[in-house]
Design a protein around this motif. Sequence first.
Motif, PDB file in Angstrom:
ATOM      1  N   VAL A  73      -3.517 -21.951  -5.096  1.00 24.62           N
ATOM      2  CA  VAL A  73      -4.332 -20.743  -5.276  1.00 24.62           C
ATOM      3  C   VAL A  73      -3.553 -19.520  -4.795  1.00 24.62           C
ATOM      4  O   VAL A  73      -3.497 -18.490  -5.492  1.00 24.62           O
ATOM      5  CB  VAL A  73      -5.670 -20.873  -4.529  1.00 24.62           C
ATOM      6  N   ARG A  74      -2.946 -19.613  -3.621  1.00 29.36           N
ATOM      7  CA  ARG A  74      -2.188 -18.470  -3.090  1.00 29.36           C
ATOM      8  C   ARG A  74      -1.006 -18.131  -3.987  1.00 29.36           C
ATOM      9  O   ARG A  74      -0.709 -16.960  -4.232  1.00 29.36           O
ATOM     10  CB  ARG A  74      -1.719 -18.777  -1.665  1.00 29.36           C
ATOM     11  N   ALA A  75      -0.309 -19.160  -4.492  1.00 31.28           N
ATOM     12  CA  ALA A  75       0.839 -18.918  -5.368  1.00 31.28           C
ATOM     13  C   ALA A  75       0.412 -18.207  -6.647  1.00 31.28           C
ATOM     14  O   ALA A  75       1.128 -17.345  -7.167  1.00 31.28           O
ATOM     15  CB  ALA A  75       1.534 -20.238  -5.701  1.00 31.28           C
ATOM     16  N   ALA A  76      -0.757 -18.555  -7.161  1.00 32.88           N
ATOM     17  CA  ALA A  76      -1.258 -17.889  -8.364  1.00 32.88           C
ATOM     18  C   ALA A  76      -1.523 -16.414  -8.094  1.00 32.88           C
ATOM     19  O   ALA A  76      -1.223 -15.549  -8.928  1.00 32.88           O
ATOM     20  CB  ALA A  76      -2.522 -18.583  -8.865  1.00 32.88           C
ATOM     21  N   TYR A  77      -2.075 -16.097  -6.935  1.00 31.22           N
ATOM     22  CA  TYR A  77      -2.331 -14.705  -6.588  1.00 31.22           C
ATOM     23  C   TYR A  77      -1.047 -13.951  -6.251  1.00 31.22           C
ATOM     24  O   TYR A  77      -1.025 -12.721  -6.269  1.00 31.22           O
ATOM     25  CB  TYR A  77      -3.308 -14.618  -5.414  1.00 31.22           C
ATOM     26  N   GLU A  78       0.008 -14.688  -5.953  1.00 37.64           N
ATOM     27  CA  GLU A  78       1.305 -14.064  -5.668  1.00 37.64           C
ATOM     28  C   GLU A  78       2.190 -14.028  -6.905  1.00 37.64           C
ATOM     29  O   GLU A  78       3.404 -13.872  -6.819  1.00 37.64           O
ATOM     30  CB  GLU A  78       1.986 -14.805  -4.518  1.00 37.64           C
ATOM     31  N   ASN A  79       1.560 -14.205  -8.057  1.00 34.70           N
ATOM     32  CA  ASN A  79       2.190 -13.992  -9.368  1.00 34.70           C
ATOM     33  C   ASN A  79       3.236 -15.026  -9.751  1.00 34.70           C
ATOM     34  O   ASN A  79       4.122 -14.742 -10.556  1.00 34.70           O
ATOM     35  CB  ASN A  79       2.801 -12.582  -9.445  1.00 34.70           C
ATOM     36  N   MET A  80       3.141 -16.239  -9.229  1.00 29.43           N
ATOM     37  CA  MET A  80       3.967 -17.316  -9.765  1.00 29.43           C
ATOM     38  C   MET A  80       3.554 -17.545 -11.211  1.00 29.43           C
ATOM     39  O   MET A  80       2.366 -17.467 -11.549  1.00 29.43           O
ATOM     40  CB  MET A  80       3.787 -18.595  -8.942  1.00 29.43           C
ATOM     41  N   SER A  81       4.516 -17.819 -12.067  1.00 25.38           N
ATOM     42  CA  SER A  81       4.200 -17.988 -13.480  1.00 25.38           C
ATOM     43  C   SER A  81       3.301 -19.195 -13.688  1.00 25.38           C
ATOM     44  O   SER A  81       3.315 -20.158 -12.906  1.00 25.38           O
ATOM     45  CB  SER A  81       5.491 -18.167 -14.290  1.00 25.38           C
ATOM     46  N   LEU A  82       2.516 -19.160 -14.757  1.00 25.92           N
ATOM     47  CA  LEU A  82       1.607 -20.264 -15.044  1.00 25.92           C
ATOM     48  C   LEU A  82       2.377 -21.555 -15.292  1.00 25.92           C
ATOM     49  O   LEU A  82       1.950 -22.638 -14.880  1.00 25.92           O
ATOM     50  CB  LEU A  82       0.731 -19.904 -16.245  1.00 25.92           C
ATOM     51  N   GLU A  83       3.532 -21.437 -15.941  1.00 25.32           N
ATOM     52  CA  GLU A  83       4.356 -22.632 -16.171  1.00 25.32           C
ATOM     53  C   GLU A  83       4.797 -23.252 -14.855  1.00 25.32           C
ATOM     54  O   GLU A  83       4.737 -24.477 -14.666  1.00 25.32           O
ATOM     55  CB  GLU A  83       5.578 -22.266 -17.018  1.00 25.32           C
ATOM     56  N   ALA A  84       5.229 -22.403 -13.910  1.00 24.70           N
ATOM     57  CA  ALA A  84       5.656 -22.900 -12.602  1.00 24.70           C
ATOM     58  C   ALA A  84       4.468 -23.474 -11.820  1.00 24.70           C
ATOM     59  O   ALA A  84       4.601 -24.482 -11.118  1.00 24.70           O
ATOM     60  CB  ALA A  84       6.321 -21.782 -11.804  1.00 24.70           C
ATOM     61  N   LEU A  85       3.308 -22.842 -11.947  1.00 24.97           N
ATOM     62  CA  LEU A  85       2.121 -23.346 -11.261  1.00 24.97           C
ATOM     63  C   LEU A  85       1.746 -24.735 -11.752  1.00 24.97           C
ATOM     64  O   LEU A  85       1.410 -25.620 -10.958  1.00 24.97           O
ATOM     65  CB  LEU A  85       0.953 -22.387 -11.477  1.00 24.97           C
ATOM     66  N   ARG A  86       1.825 -24.931 -13.060  1.00 24.81           N
ATOM     67  CA  ARG A  86       1.527 -26.258 -13.606  1.00 24.81           C
ATOM     68  C   ARG A  86       2.505 -27.297 -13.056  1.00 24.81           C
ATOM     69  O   ARG A  86       2.113 -28.408 -12.685  1.00 24.81           O
ATOM     70  CB  ARG A  86       1.614 -26.230 -15.131  1.00 24.81           C
ATOM     71  N   HIS A  87       3.790 -26.928 -13.042  1.00 23.79           N
ATOM     72  CA  HIS A  87       4.825 -27.849 -12.560  1.00 23.79           C
ATOM     73  C   HIS A  87       4.592 -28.186 -11.091  1.00 23.79           C
ATOM     74  O   HIS A  87       4.657 -29.361 -10.693  1.00 23.79           O
ATOM     75  CB  HIS A  87       6.200 -27.215 -12.760  1.00 23.79           C
ATOM     76  N   MET A  88       4.300 -27.186 -10.268  1.00 20.61           N
ATOM     77  CA  MET A  88       4.065 -27.422  -8.852  1.00 20.61           C
ATOM     78  C   MET A  88       2.820 -28.281  -8.646  1.00 20.61           C
ATOM     79  O   MET A  88       2.795 -29.146  -7.762  1.00 20.61           O
ATOM     80  CB  MET A  88       3.921 -26.101  -8.107  1.00 20.61           C
ATOM     81  N   ALA A  89       1.791 -28.067  -9.446  1.00 31.06           N
ATOM     82  CA  ALA A  89       0.586 -28.883  -9.321  1.00 31.06           C
ATOM     83  C   ALA A  89       0.903 -30.350  -9.561  1.00 31.06           C
ATOM     84  O   ALA A  89       0.451 -31.234  -8.810  1.00 31.06           O
ATOM     85  CB  ALA A  89      -0.485 -28.398 -10.295  1.00 31.06           C
ATOM     86  N   ARG A  90       1.668 -30.631 -10.610  1.00 29.64           N
ATOM     87  CA  ARG A  90       2.025 -32.025 -10.888  1.00 29.64           C
ATOM     88  C   ARG A  90       2.814 -32.632  -9.730  1.00 29.64           C
ATOM     89  O   ARG A  90       2.623 -33.809  -9.383  1.00 29.64           O
ATOM     90  CB  ARG A  90       2.825 -32.112 -12.186  1.00 29.64           C
TER      91      ARG A  90
END
Length: 315
Positions: A223-240
């Motif tokens: 959640v914090r990374a999303a608010y800190e503008n990490m790209s959606l592609e990177a967010l998906r990768h980090m979630a996995r």
Amino acid sequence: MTNPKRVEIGWPGLGITVTAELDERNAALAQSLWDALPYRSLQGHALVAGHHLYHVAPVHGLLHQAATYKVDDRRFEPDGTIFASRLQHLGIKYGELTEPMPATPIGRILPDDLDSLVEAGHAVWEAVYTTKKPVIAEVRRAGGAGGHSLPRLKARDQETDALIGDLHAETERNWLEPPQELVDLHEGRIPSGAGSFQTVLTTVLFVNGETRPLGYASYGGLVRAAYENMSLEALRHMARLLIATPGEFLGYCGLEKVWSFTQRVLDRIDRIDDRDDFVALMAHMALYVNCLGGWNLHLFPWQLGDHLRRESAVA
């Protein structure tokens, strides 16, 4: 000067209520708490830090809202100081703390109520450490009605929103009553047979060690990374990378619903093309897992180590 926001923090089962004033040091965080009132939550107690009460607050904003004021070491803050934490906790210092860490204060218990706060602290410690009788906290606006509700975030994508709805419903079922899967686990009913040579303590220890960082660091961090503008592609990768292994392990140990929800999340993330939808889903997983973590800390048989006491410092 604006009128102070006064809140009452009560423990009906103990017959104790204290009043606090929220202040302007972290006005946005204080406002998020104020907007979420009233609510109830399982009251917890610090297990390694000292005289500190905390509970999971159903406030999604605590996961990501930036602090405008921090103290370098909460040990030196006055007793009665209230802290908001990105671990989704509302904490209250009521005596000596041993853990040096920065913290985000949002208010303070009124001086006349400090003795009652200490009484509540000792009673909660007894409940967490020995009796295992849950103590429920109720937080409300001073003079206002009590009650309880969990916030429900929405997603634009219908399937993602349906998953959030299921998560919200499951979290509500577990919020004020111990989840049956955790009760079964702590009583030795483990369908997979987890626990070498039929041990239970080993399994509940590992479940505790996986649940807390999964909620605090993995889902909260996403959640914090999303608010800190990490790209959606990177967010998906980090979630996995972050959620699959602990989710599967917790399922093996008896928390099959955690693994089921984890699988559904992993199935959805590659289909989410809206950042707000991603945030809403991860925020609800964070609240769900943090709720389970609170119950696991309450149910854990800490009293089994009563014979182990740290040595006093040598003068």
